[in-house]
Design an enzyme around this catalytic site. Structure first.
Site, PDB file in Angstrom:
ATOM      1  N   GLY A  80       0.897  -0.990  -0.080  1.00  0.00           N
ATOM      2  CA  GLY A  80      -0.346   0.437  -0.122  1.00  0.00           C
ATOM      3  C   GLY A  80       0.654   1.469  -0.280  1.00  0.00           C
TER       4      GLY A  80
ATOM      5  CG  PHE B 181       1.711   2.845   6.410  1.00  0.00           C
ATOM      6  CD1 PHE B 181       1.407   3.135   7.315  1.00  0.00           C
ATOM      7  CD2 PHE B 181       2.706   1.210   6.364  1.00  0.00           C
ATOM      8  CE1 PHE B 181       2.402   3.068   8.268  1.00  0.00           C
ATOM      9  CE2 PHE B 181       3.079   1.068   7.870  1.00  0.00           C
ATOM     10  CZ  PHE B 181       2.955   2.266   8.894  1.00  0.00           C
TER      11      PHE B 181
ATOM     12  CE  LYS C  39       7.657  -4.624  -1.219  1.00  0.00           C
ATOM     13  NZ  LYS C  39       8.832  -4.802  -1.554  1.00  0.00           N
ATOM     14  CB  VAL C  40       0.718  -6.345   4.359  1.00  0.00           C
ATOM     15  CG1 VAL C  40      -0.089  -6.915   5.995  1.00  0.00           C
ATOM     16  CG2 VAL C  40       0.677  -4.959   3.846  1.00  0.00           C
TER      17      VAL C  40
ATOM     18  CE  LYS D  10      -0.431  -0.203   7.599  1.00  0.00           C
ATOM     19  NZ  LYS D  10      -1.801   0.380   7.295  1.00  0.00           N
TER      20      LYS D  10
ATOM     21  CG  ASP E  10      -8.771   4.899   1.537  1.00  0.00           C
ATOM     22  OD1 ASP E  10      -9.344   4.268   0.354  1.00  0.00           O
ATOM     23  OD2 ASP E  10      -7.507   4.000   1.926  1.00  0.00           O
TER      24      ASP E  10
END
Ligand code: NAG
Ligand code: NAG
Ligand code: NAG
Ligand code: NAG
Ligand code: NAG
Length: 865
Positions: free
Chosen positions: A536, A538, A540-541, A555, A651
């Site tokens: 995302g 932000f 990586k997950v 995350k 979102d």
């Protein structure tokens, strides 16, 4: 001062370093100073027109001393001069003002090492500007002259010879001059040195800061003042050449056009009345108004054509790949009509420099001047070029990006040189020697580290007996600041009462566990790419397995991403206050090593979208889909009403609705969430969110209310019903946007035509009708026309009951339930009645609102954006 208080101060210093990213720039409280012409009077100003018998006046007001007037500075060296009567104008670039060309007409020649010595009244940064043109001399051929120029400490030029004997060479350096300051010209053996003109002039202290944001690591690095600097490029985006006449620091700024590699995407804008916030770095001297008053912006035309413009404004400049560079970018929002409308990403050589730069929050005013310093490490200059880009963020509402000015400056290397690996004393610093520069800046750090080690030892000595069973080593070791300093000192330095440690403090705040970086590293096999389950804005997950076998989603924020830090803070803040069966819960987090990592419960079945289309998963039945929508609606309803302030998710989309092993839906990703300022009923903010789900009213008015979430949820409902992407750019125009397309069919009363064919046959007509009605109301043009999440939830429940009633028509129990609901609906003309029904019908009993105010380490000020 006691030993402990001393350590405490050291810690505060560390924390200040961490938070430097946000502290460095103007705070929004300082008064605004409008621009007005200002002149800087340098304490030291040596201007020498070498070899000239008369002084030279430039049309910018500066007077260069003649050779006789300046002979006292030349402590060694013989008296040889060269001069010409005129120089062809082709020797100069367009940016050289004609009066300045006179400086090149004469030169001084040195056949042996010669030194200029200057008295420095105010030690510190000084410009050193050198002018070279090999003018004719009957005896000495200057075209072939090879020589070195150094200051005793820094090498400016090594074995230099003019690259093109017909072109003038201008070199501009910034060095820390101490008294006395020497400039040494040293010809190579059997060669000679020459110089046409010299400037040694003080620089105002505030011009250069000691720290910069490093690329690609993203952390702030200090020690910039230890480097000598050579100015490589100084560009005035969208504007004309600015000569020393237009800049009180006598700098020259040139147009960006030769470096703009995508001019079709760029458009020049001009503004006026530039504002400067004094203090903390921003002053009128940083760059002239004229630089901030012009900019390149993303062209508006291509936006109209493509709907989702996907390009960056890009500038490429050639540099010496063996050096690191300081890159200063100047910004000033002269394009927006109101605040909070402009935000964009900044990239350097493909690496994220600033994610979601929001100038409004930085300057607090329109047309406010602002700059950012980056340091680009030599190791990342692969192609001998620096590429600077600005472009839209992935969630840009109105894509735009600007750049007003750009400075690219070479930093001296480990040989303290700006030209090669030979030090001022002539020794070669190639090979694998310890880096001198590192040593300078590292010294302070090292002593800090020693002290930290001391603290660790003290703490280790006093460690609780059961520390291994505790959550983590760091949880009781790591201190964090708090406005309550007595809390800090007692917890931090181990009074008896403090045994509970930090992990429990955090869990009291609803934050769960405090993980160490190592724990998370081993949980994810060192952040193995194969463990990535999502990417995302932000970061990586990853999927990870904790030591006790629990599966978790981890995350990991992109380091240095400003957006990341804000979202990390927001998410922790939000989740710390929220607990709900239909919100993804936070298990813990890690903020070691300037990492930003959040650990969540693992949602086995992943995002809802994967079960709708594109991922080849088994089809979800209509009832399952309804259950999922109801769960998500409950989560959102709780967000809007359950927490004290009311929270807007911002979102809502099918990738942010996750499913656990039992297909229970949970709303995730609170990185963009905002607390609704309830007094006004809306939050004014830059448009953020995801394309295809964005509330058109929010888009138009930039006013955020819960009804924006309701709109997005309406799109989710149609997505669940039709199992197609919300934006399909390849379809015919009227089908591109799911929201528009579905609304058209719904208005025609033929929504059944676009239902996911895999389940179309199994949907009860009444259930479908109710569901589509609910979705349609969510998509109301105006927020006031849209239902509350509570009403949506009620309608979805009702749709589910209709579906169940039709499939299990003989089961009396369900039927009675349905009747009950129908009665409830009948009495539901009073909208206040519906939440009551909800409360009894829902499983919201788990709701808890944890903690009050959260104290969190200052990874940067928590700011809205
Ligand atoms: C210049 O160098 C001196 C001594 O190395 C140092 O104390 C001073 O802070 C430096 N000044 C600047 C502006 O970097
Ligand atoms: C720069 O200064 C000169 C002389 O004062 C002036 O003529 C010129 O217009 C200025 N340039 C700009 C862009 O204002
Ligand atoms: C802008 O440039 C960055 C870095 O080079 C790249 O990752 C990004 O995809 C580009 N954005 C667009 C919209 O092309
Ligand atoms: C560049 O990176 C190397 C290795 O990571 C580091 O040692 C050096 O200090 C960096 N240089 C600058 C100017 O940041
Ligand atoms: C490096 O330069 C070559 C030639 O100019 C170009 O084709 C290539 O794309 C460049 N690579 C990068 C990473 O910029």
């Amino acid at each position: 001062m006691g030993w402990f208080s001393f350590l405490f101060l050291i810690f505060l210093n560390c924390l200040l370093l961490l938070s430097h990213a946000d502290d460095q720039k103007p705070s929004s409280n300082s008064p605004i100073v409008s621009s007005s012409p200002s002149a800087y009077r340098p304490p030291d100003s040596y201007l020498l027109d070498c070899g000239s018998s008369t002084e030279t006046k430039l049309d910018d007001g500066r007077t260069f001393k003649s050779d006789p007037q300046s002979s006292s500075y030349l402590s060694t060296g013989e008296d040889i001069k060269a001069s010409v009567d005129s120089i062809s104008s082709s020797a100069f670039s367009n940016s050289t003002p004609s009066s300045m060309q006179d400086l090149y007409k004469t030169a001084r020649i040195f056949t042996s090492e010669s030194t200029y010595t200057f008295f420095i009244s105010k030690p510190g940064k000084h410009w050193v500007r050198l002018y070279f043109l090999p003018v004719h001399h009957p005896q000495y051929d200057l075209k072939s002259a090879v020589f070195t120029v150094h200051t005793g400490k820094f090498v400016l030029l090594h074995d230099f010879s003019v690259p093109d004997d017909k072109k003038a060479v201008f070199k501009e350096y910034i060095v820390n001059a101490t008294e006395p300051f020497s400039l040494i010209f040293k010809p190579k053996k059997d060669s000679r040195a020459f110089i046409n003109a010299i400037e040694v002039v003080s620089i105002p202290d505030e011009l250069l800061s000691d720290s910069a944001s490093s690329i690609p690591q993203g952390n702030f690095v200090n020690g910039m003042s230890n480097y000598a600097i050579e100015v490589a490029y100084r560009l005035n985006m969208g504007g004309p050449t600015l000569s020393p006449k237009n800049d009180t620091l006598s700098r020259t700024w040139v147009p960006d056009t030769p470096y703009n590699v995508f001019p079709q995407g760029a458009q020049v804008v001009t503004g006026s009345d530039i504002k400067y916030r004094p203090g903390q770095g921003m002053t009128r001297l940083i760059a002239p108004d004229l630089v901030y008053a012009t900019a390149e912006r993303m062209t508006t035309e291509s936006y109209a054509q493509t709907m989702a413009p996907n390009f960056n404004l890009t500038w490429v400049m050639n540099v010496d790949a063996s050096f690191s560079y300081l890159i200063r970018m100047h910004f000033c929002d002269i394009v927006s009509k109101s605040l909070n409308n402009l935000y964009f990403n900044v990239y350097i050589n493909g690496f994220m420099g600033v994610s979601g730069l929001d100038l409004s929050t930085k300057t607090g005013v329109l047309a406010g001047a602002y700059y950012i310093d980056f340091v680009l490490n030599a190791t990342t200059i692969t192609n001998g070029s620096i590429m600077v880009q600005v472009g839209p963020t992935s969630d840009s509402g109105l894509p735009n990006a600007i750049l007003n000015g750009l400075e690219v400056m070479k930093l001296s290397n480990k040989a303290d040189s700006l030209d090669g690996l030979f030090a001022a004393d002539g020794s070669f610093k190639g090979g694998y020697g310890k880096m001198k520069i590192l040593a300078y800046s590292g010294l302070g750090m090292a002593s800090l580290a020693m002290l930290l080690l001391g603290v660790v030892l003290v703490r280790w000595h006093k460690r609780p007996h059961d520390w291994q069973r505790r959550n983590s080593f760091s949880s009781w070791l790591l201190p964090f600041p708090s406005s309550d300093s007595s809390f800090l000192s007692s917890k931090m330095f181990g009074s008896k009462k403090s045994k509970s440690g930090y992990s429990s403090f955090y869990s009291n705040q609803g934050l769960g566990k405090f993980f160490t970086f190592n724990e998370l590293q081993s949980a994810t096999q060192n952040f193995d790419e194969n463990a990535v389950i999502g990417v995302g804005g932000f970061g990586k997950v990853y999927i990870g397995t904790l030591e006790d076998g629990t599966k978790v989603a981890i995350k990991r924020g992109n380091q240095g991403s400003e957006q990341g830090i804000n979202e990390f803070q927001t998410e922790i803040q939000m989740l710390s206050k929220l607990r709900h069966r239909h919100l993804v819960s936070l298990i813990g987090f890690c903020d070691e090593n300037s990492e930003m990592i959040l650990v969540y419960e693992f949602m086995t079945n992943g995002p809802l979208r994967d079960h709708l289309y594109g991922a080849n998963k088994p089809t979800l039945s209509w009832k399952q889909r309804l259950d999922i929508c109801i769960g998500a609606a409950r989560g959102l309803h709780y967000l809007h009403t359950g927490a004290a302030q009311g929270i807007i998710h911002r979102d809502v989309k099918t990738t942010n609705i996750l499913l656990d092993e039992n297909f229970v839906a949970k709303v995730a990703d609170f990185g963009l969430s905002k607390a609704a300022a309830m007094e006004q009923g809306h939050v004014s903010t830059a448009v953020k969110g995801s394309f295809g789900y964005l509330d058109p009213e929010y888009f138009r008015r930039q006013q955020l209310t819960e009804k924006s979430d309701v709109y997005s949820f309406g799109v989710v409902l149609f997505e669940v019903l039709c199992a197609r992407a919300v934006i399909c750019p390849n379809l015919p125009r009227e089908q591109v946007s799911l929201a528009e397309w579905a609304m058209q069919w719904h208005r025609k009363g033929m929504i059944q035509n676009i239902v996911d064919p895999k389940i179309a046959g199994s949907i009860n007509g009444e259930s479908l009708k109710k569901f589509a009605e609910a979705a349609e109301k969510c998509l109301g043009e105006y927020g006031v026309d849209r239902p509350s999440m509570g009403d949506v939830l009620w309608n979805l429940e009702y749709s589910l009951q209709l579906q169940e009633a039709s499939s299990q028509i003989d089961q009396p129990e369900d039927k009675s339930k349905l009747i009950l609901l129908e009665e409830a609906q009948a009495s539901d003309n009073d909208p206040k009645a519906s939440p009551a029904v909800l409360a009894s019908a829902s499983d919201d009993s788990e709701i808890t609102i944890a903690g009050s105010e959260l104290h969190f380490p200052p990874m940067g000020n928590i700011q809205g954006r």
